[in-house]
Scaffold this active site. Sequence first.
Site, short mmCIF file in Angstrom:
data_model
loop_
_atom_site.label_atom_id
_atom_site.label_comp_id
_atom_site.label_asym_id
_atom_site.label_seq_id
_atom_site.Cartn_x
_atom_site.Cartn_y
_atom_site.Cartn_z
N THR A 157 0.66 -1.23 0.03
CA THR A 157 -0.02 0.20 0.18
C THR A 157 0.92 1.21 -0.07
OG1 THR A 157 -1.79 -0.96 1.17
CG2 THR A 157 -1.66 1.24 1.34
N SER A 194 0.10 -9.98 -0.90
CA SER A 194 -0.61 -11.29 -0.80
C SER A 194 -0.02 -12.08 -1.84
CB SER A 194 -2.14 -10.94 -1.19
OG SER A 194 -2.69 -10.05 -0.39
N ASP A 213 0.26 -7.20 4.76
CA ASP A 213 -0.57 -8.44 4.97
C ASP A 213 0.38 -9.69 5.27
OD1 ASP A 213 -2.91 -7.11 4.29
OD2 ASP A 213 -3.06 -7.72 2.37
N THR A 252 -0.42 -22.45 19.14
CA THR A 252 -1.92 -22.13 19.86
C THR A 252 -2.55 -21.11 18.56
OG1 THR A 252 -3.23 -21.29 21.35
CG2 THR A 252 -0.80 -20.61 21.25
N1 ASP Z 1 -2.80 -5.54 0.53
C1 ASP Z 1 -1.61 -4.66 0.90
C2 ASP Z 1 -0.48 -5.68 0.96
O1 ASP Z 1 0.03 -6.33 1.88
C3 ASP Z 1 -1.89 -4.07 2.10
C4 ASP Z 1 -0.65 -3.17 2.76
O2 ASP Z 1 0.16 -3.03 2.11
O3 ASP Z 1 -1.14 -2.86 3.68
O4 ASP Z 1 0.30 -5.46 0.00
#
Ligand code: ASP
Length: 367
Positions: free
Chosen positions: A37, A83, A114, A301
Amino acid sequence: MSANGPAENPSPSSGTPAGHAPAAARPTLLVIYTGGTIGMVRDPKTGALAPFDFDHLVDNVPRLARLDYHLGRVQFHPAIDSSNMTPIHWAAIASAIAENYDAYDGFVVLHGTDTMAYTASALSFMLEGLAKPVILTGSQLPISDIREDGTTNLVTALQIAAARDAAGDPMVREVAISFGDTLLRGNRATKESSTEFGAFHSFNYPALATMNLHIRFREEFLWRPNPTGKLTTHTKLDPAVSVVFLHPGITEGSLRAQLAEPGIKAFVLRTYGAGNAPTTPWFTSAIKDAVQGGRIIVNVTQCPDGGVEETRYDTGDALAAAGVISGLDLTCEAAVTKLMYLLGLGLSAPEVTSAMQRSLRGELTEL
Ligand code: ASP
């Protein structure tokens, strides 16, 4: 890229401020931009975010020029949403650090939030003997938005990477996540919020620094391994690892199918509370069958805070009796990446079992 400008060399303060070494040479830092982001731009029509390149990011942070640091850069092509991160990307980041290790004082990795805790954990294992800072950061809002957290996160991460201790050595000699107002050990961190600016938390290990009016390092918690003086980079991870998440109502068919997944050598079993699981005979025998079939199963856990104490309840004892390894207070992110690392080293099951109980990079509290 060199960020020259009016001399302004903010000196982060330590928990022991008198111990700071005078600023030596101009810090030389390598920024590795993977995406996330922090550098994304919004589609004006849909409002959706898409990765953009590093120049865009730098254009949006003119104050970088006011840091008297020499900044080098490595950029992922294309920049990715985290992701899409894989062990291949982790190897690329680790290699970029290894190739530039001698030329830079520290490294800042810009990364989506993420999967940042997975990448930080993986890098901690891949970079054996690390004696320089590797600081991951990103943001919840893109740096080009009017209200955003990326600028502060980026500047703070650079200042942390440039910080020195009283002896003039790098203050941070480990992989850490700098986000919001805390610096966390990378292999202890977890993303805990998709909306808060303080997106990460380390439940089982104290913060390494707090970043408010001052940056205050907590030197007693920083990783201070016996430095060999030599970085050994392990880029070969074995991705034959999977996670099985328990829930009331899980069926025998589902559990057995997951544990029989072809090609998978090790599982992280996400259990309840202090490491408990059903004691129903079919459950125990499915676990036993998998262990006897050569699968490594590590008990971690589902509770973010605390860890596994298998002997506390019968329900945990049964897992230990079935040959499941206690993951102690490992995060899931650290357990997955540690298994990939150990399997990548080609260790046998007993060797993996023993290494999973030991702290290799400060990732767990040994019994
Ligand atoms: N979807 C984004 C990523 O992990 C979220 C972020 O950067 O906060 O690349």
